[in-house]
Motif scaffolding. Structure first.
Motif, PDB file in Angstrom:
ATOM      1  N   ASP A 165      54.798  54.712 -22.454  1.00  0.00           N
ATOM      2  CA  ASP A 165      53.767  55.741 -22.316  1.00  0.00           C
ATOM      3  C   ASP A 165      52.359  55.204 -22.513  1.00  0.00           C
ATOM      4  OD1 ASP A 165      55.624  58.184 -22.193  1.00  0.00           O
ATOM      5  OD2 ASP A 165      56.294  57.153 -24.006  1.00  0.00           O
ATOM      6  N   ILE A 166      52.225  54.175 -23.332  1.00  0.00           N
ATOM      7  CA  ILE A 166      50.902  53.645 -23.683  1.00  0.00           C
ATOM      8  C   ILE A 166      50.942  52.132 -23.597  1.00  0.00           C
ATOM      9  CG2 ILE A 166      49.209  53.372 -25.536  1.00  0.00           C
ATOM     10  CD1 ILE A 166      50.302  56.096 -26.638  1.00  0.00           C
ATOM     11  N   LEU A 167      49.962  51.565 -22.911  1.00  0.00           N
ATOM     12  CA  LEU A 167      49.793  50.113 -22.878  1.00  0.00           C
ATOM     13  C   LEU A 167      48.374  49.788 -23.316  1.00  0.00           C
ATOM     14  CD1 LEU A 167      50.525  47.187 -22.188  1.00  0.00           C
ATOM     15  CD2 LEU A 167      49.879  47.684 -19.808  1.00  0.00           C
ATOM     16  N   VAL A 168      48.257  49.027 -24.382  1.00  0.00           N
ATOM     17  CA  VAL A 168      46.943  48.570 -24.851  1.00  0.00           C
ATOM     18  C   VAL A 168      46.849  47.074 -24.589  1.00  0.00           C
ATOM     19  CG1 VAL A 168      45.375  48.338 -26.803  1.00  0.00           C
ATOM     20  CG2 VAL A 168      46.827  50.376 -26.610  1.00  0.00           C
ATOM     21  N   ASN A 169      46.044  46.721 -23.599  1.00  0.00           N
ATOM     22  CA  ASN A 169      45.819  45.314 -23.273  1.00  0.00           C
ATOM     23  C   ASN A 169      44.751  44.763 -24.220  1.00  0.00           C
ATOM     24  OD1 ASN A 169      47.556  44.689 -20.988  1.00  0.00           O
ATOM     25  ND2 ASN A 169      46.362  46.220 -19.870  1.00  0.00           N
ATOM     26  N   ASN A 170      45.223  44.337 -25.371  1.00  0.00           N
ATOM     27  CA  ASN A 170      44.323  43.877 -26.431  1.00  0.00           C
ATOM     28  C   ASN A 170      44.228  42.360 -26.525  1.00  0.00           C
ATOM     29  OD1 ASN A 170      42.928  44.031 -29.223  1.00  0.00           O
ATOM     30  ND2 ASN A 170      44.817  42.905 -29.643  1.00  0.00           N
ATOM     31  N   ALA A 171      45.267  41.644 -26.115  1.00  0.00           N
ATOM     32  CA  ALA A 171      45.268  40.192 -26.261  1.00  0.00           C
ATOM     33  C   ALA A 171      44.028  39.593 -25.595  1.00  0.00           C
ATOM     34  CB  ALA A 171      46.538  39.603 -25.654  1.00  0.00           C
ATOM     35  N   GLY A 172      43.275  38.821 -26.363  1.00  0.00           N
ATOM     36  CA  GLY A 172      42.055  38.220 -25.831  1.00  0.00           C
ATOM     37  C   GLY A 172      41.711  36.959 -26.590  1.00  0.00           C
ATOM     38  N   ALA A 173      40.889  36.130 -25.966  1.00  0.00           N
ATOM     39  CA  ALA A 173      40.545  34.847 -26.579  1.00  0.00           C
ATOM     40  C   ALA A 173      39.295  34.284 -25.924  1.00  0.00           C
ATOM     41  CB  ALA A 173      41.708  33.869 -26.441  1.00  0.00           C
ATOM     42  N   TYR A 174      38.883  33.127 -26.395  1.00  0.00           N
ATOM     43  CA  TYR A 174      37.800  32.333 -25.807  1.00  0.00           C
ATOM     44  C   TYR A 174      36.444  33.015 -25.929  1.00  0.00           C
ATOM     45  CZ  TYR A 174      41.730  29.696 -24.129  1.00  0.00           C
ATOM     46  OH  TYR A 174      42.879  28.970 -24.080  1.00  0.00           O
ATOM     47  N   PHE A 175      36.118  33.392 -27.166  1.00  0.00           N
ATOM     48  CA  PHE A 175      34.779  33.925 -27.451  1.00  0.00           C
ATOM     49  C   PHE A 175      33.861  32.712 -27.654  1.00  0.00           C
ATOM     50  CE2 PHE A 175      31.664  36.115 -30.319  1.00  0.00           C
ATOM     51  CZ  PHE A 175      31.234  37.043 -29.386  1.00  0.00           C
ATOM     52  N   ASP A 176      33.408  32.146 -26.545  1.00  0.00           N
ATOM     53  CA  ASP A 176      32.714  30.853 -26.538  1.00  0.00           C
ATOM     54  C   ASP A 176      31.215  31.017 -26.797  1.00  0.00           C
ATOM     55  OD1 ASP A 176      32.757  32.193 -24.040  1.00  0.00           O
ATOM     56  OD2 ASP A 176      32.250  30.353 -22.966  1.00  0.00           O
ATOM     57  N   VAL A 177      30.893  31.396 -28.013  1.00  0.00           N
ATOM     58  CA  VAL A 177      29.529  31.783 -28.358  1.00  0.00           C
ATOM     59  C   VAL A 177      28.533  30.637 -28.243  1.00  0.00           C
ATOM     60  CG1 VAL A 177      29.824  31.336 -30.838  1.00  0.00           C
ATOM     61  CG2 VAL A 177      28.177  33.065 -30.079  1.00  0.00           C
ATOM     62  N   ASP A 178      29.005  29.401 -28.316  1.00  0.00           N
ATOM     63  CA  ASP A 178      28.089  28.258 -28.266  1.00  0.00           C
ATOM     64  C   ASP A 178      27.934  27.670 -26.869  1.00  0.00           C
ATOM     65  OD1 ASP A 178      27.582  28.321 -31.032  1.00  0.00           O
ATOM     66  OD2 ASP A 178      29.438  27.233 -31.439  1.00  0.00           O
ATOM     67  N   ASP A 179      28.600  28.247 -25.872  1.00  0.00           N
ATOM     68  CA  ASP A 179      28.521  27.721 -24.505  1.00  0.00           C
ATOM     69  C   ASP A 179      27.445  28.433 -23.704  1.00  0.00           C
ATOM     70  OD1 ASP A 179      30.580  25.850 -24.762  1.00  0.00           O
ATOM     71  OD2 ASP A 179      32.110  27.367 -24.376  1.00  0.00           O
ATOM     72  N   GLN A 180      27.049  27.790 -22.602  1.00  0.00           N
ATOM     73  CA  GLN A 180      26.107  28.389 -21.659  1.00  0.00           C
ATOM     74  C   GLN A 180      26.634  28.187 -20.244  1.00  0.00           C
ATOM     75  OE1 GLN A 180      22.269  26.570 -22.726  1.00  0.00           O
ATOM     76  NE2 GLN A 180      21.741  28.506 -23.724  1.00  0.00           N
ATOM     77  N   ALA A 181      26.204  29.065 -19.343  1.00  0.00           N
ATOM     78  CA  ALA A 181      26.753  29.072 -17.992  1.00  0.00           C
ATOM     79  C   ALA A 181      26.492  27.775 -17.239  1.00  0.00           C
ATOM     80  CB  ALA A 181      26.177  30.248 -17.207  1.00  0.00           C
ATOM     81  N   SER A 182      25.403  27.080 -17.580  1.00  0.00           N
ATOM     82  CA  SER A 182      25.035  25.865 -16.859  1.00  0.00           C
ATOM     83  C   SER A 182      25.850  24.645 -17.267  1.00  0.00           C
ATOM     84  CB  SER A 182      23.547  25.561 -17.074  1.00  0.00           C
ATOM     85  OG  SER A 182      23.291  25.320 -18.455  1.00  0.00           O
ATOM     86  N   SER A 183      26.563  24.752 -18.389  1.00  0.00           N
ATOM     87  CA  SER A 183      27.217  23.555 -18.909  1.00  0.00           C
ATOM     88  C   SER A 183      28.616  23.792 -19.476  1.00  0.00           C
ATOM     89  CB  SER A 183      26.354  22.930 -20.014  1.00  0.00           C
ATOM     90  OG  SER A 183      26.089  23.881 -21.041  1.00  0.00           O
ATOM     91  N   VAL A 184      29.124  25.005 -19.427  1.00  0.00           N
ATOM     92  CA  VAL A 184      30.426  25.296 -20.007  1.00  0.00           C
ATOM     93  C   VAL A 184      31.523  24.517 -19.280  1.00  0.00           C
ATOM     94  CG1 VAL A 184      30.791  27.330 -18.524  1.00  0.00           C
ATOM     95  CG2 VAL A 184      32.001  27.147 -20.715  1.00  0.00           C
TER      96      VAL A 184
END
Length: 240
Positions: free
Chosen positions: A89-108
Motif C-alpha cells: 500500500d505504501i512505498l517510501v523511496n528513502n534510500a539515498g547517498a552521495y551528499f557530495d558537499v565538497d564537490d563542484q560541477a566543474s570538477s566532480v
C-alpha cells in the motif's frame, strides 16, 4: 470508481534505507499508525537490529533485505511481498547517498555522479517499477519519493552536484509517474524533509522526527481530495 481505502492496520508499507536516520524514523512513525512496516536494509543484521527495536516499541516491523541498486534484490523482495502479503500500500523511496558537499560541477568525479544517479534516481525508479503491480492489484497506493530542496530547478548553489542532479532527476520522475497514474488510486509525491540531523545530513539540522513527519503525511494521504504529483515540505507545496 476508486477502490475503498484500507484501514491503517491493513496497510503494508515498505521503506527503503529503513535501518537508520530518516528511514528509521519514518518506519517508526508508520508503525505507530498500525501499518505493517517492511524495513528495507542492505545489511540484514543492521536491518534486524532496527526492526527489533521498533517491535519493542509496539510496532509490527519486519526487516527485509533490500539493495535498491541490485535488480535481483529488488525482484526477490517483490516476489516475497507478493507471496507473503499479496499487497503493498505504501512505498517510501528513502534510500539515498552521495551528499557530495565538497564537490563542484566543474570538477566532480563523474563516477560519483554515476553512483549517485544509480542510488538516488535509478534505485527509486527500479523499486517503484517492481512494487507498482502490487498496488495496481488493489487500486490503491501511496508512493513517496524522498527528495531535497536542493534538487529544485531554481535552487541556488554550486555544491553537491551529484546529489543535486540526482534529486532533480528524481523530481522529474515523480511528476511523470504521477501524471501516468492519475485517477488510478495511486498517488505519487515527492517530499523534502528539510535539513535533518542524520549521519548524511550532519549535525545542526532539525530533529529527524520533524523531517519524517512530512513523509509519513504523504504516505497516509486520503483519496479525497486527491493530492498527486506535488513537491512538499512540512505538508506545504514547494516549487519544483
Amino acid at each position: 470508481m476508486l477502490a475503498p481505502e484500507p484501514e491503517p492496520s491493513q496497510r503494508v508499507a515498505l521503506v527503503s534505507g529503513g535501518n537508520r536516520g530518516l528511514g528509521f524514523e519514518v518506519s517508526r512513525q508508520l508503525a505507530a499508525t498500525g501499518a505493517t512496516v517492511l524495513l528495507g536494509a542492505r545489511r540484514p543484521l543492521a536491518g534486524e537490529k532496527a526492526a527489533r527495536q521498533l517491535r519493542r516499541e509496539g510496532g509490527t516491523v519486519v526487516s527485509v533485505p533490500l539493495d535498491v541498486t541490485s535488480p535481483q534484490s529488488v525482484r526477490e523482495l517483490a516476489a516475497r511481498i507478493a507471496g507473503e502479503y499479496g499487497r503493498l500500500d505504501i512505498l517510501v523511496n528513502n534510500a539515498g547517498a552521495y551528499f557530495d558537499v565538497d564537490d563542484q560541477a566543474s570538477s566532480v568525479d563523474l563516477d560519483i555522479v554515476r553512483d549517485a544517479l544509480e542510488t538516488n534516481l535509478l534505485g527509486a525508479w527500479r523499486l517503484t517499477e517492481a512494487m507498482l503491480p502490487l498496488m495496481q492489484r488493489h487500486g490503491y497506493g501511496r508512493i513517496v519519493n524522498v527528495s531535497s530542496g536542493c534538487g529544485a530547478v531554481e535552487s541556488e548553489g554550486a555544491s553537491c552536484p551529484a546529489y543535486r542532479v540526482s534529486k532533480a532527476a528524481l523530481n522529474s520522475h515523480t511528476r511523470m509517474l504521477a501524471a501516468e497514474l492519475a485517477g488510478s488510486g495511486i498517488l505519487v509525491n515527492a517530499v523534502c524533509p528539510g535539513w535533518v540531523a542524520t549521519d548524511m545530513g550532519g549535525h545542526g539540522g532539525r530533529p529527524v522526527a520533524d523531517g519524517a513527519a512530512g513523509i509519513v503525511w504523504a504516505a497516509m494521504l486520503p483519496s479525497r481530495p486527491s493530492i498527486n504529483g506535488g513537491f512538499f515540505r512540512d505538508q506545504q507545496r514547494i516549487d519544483w
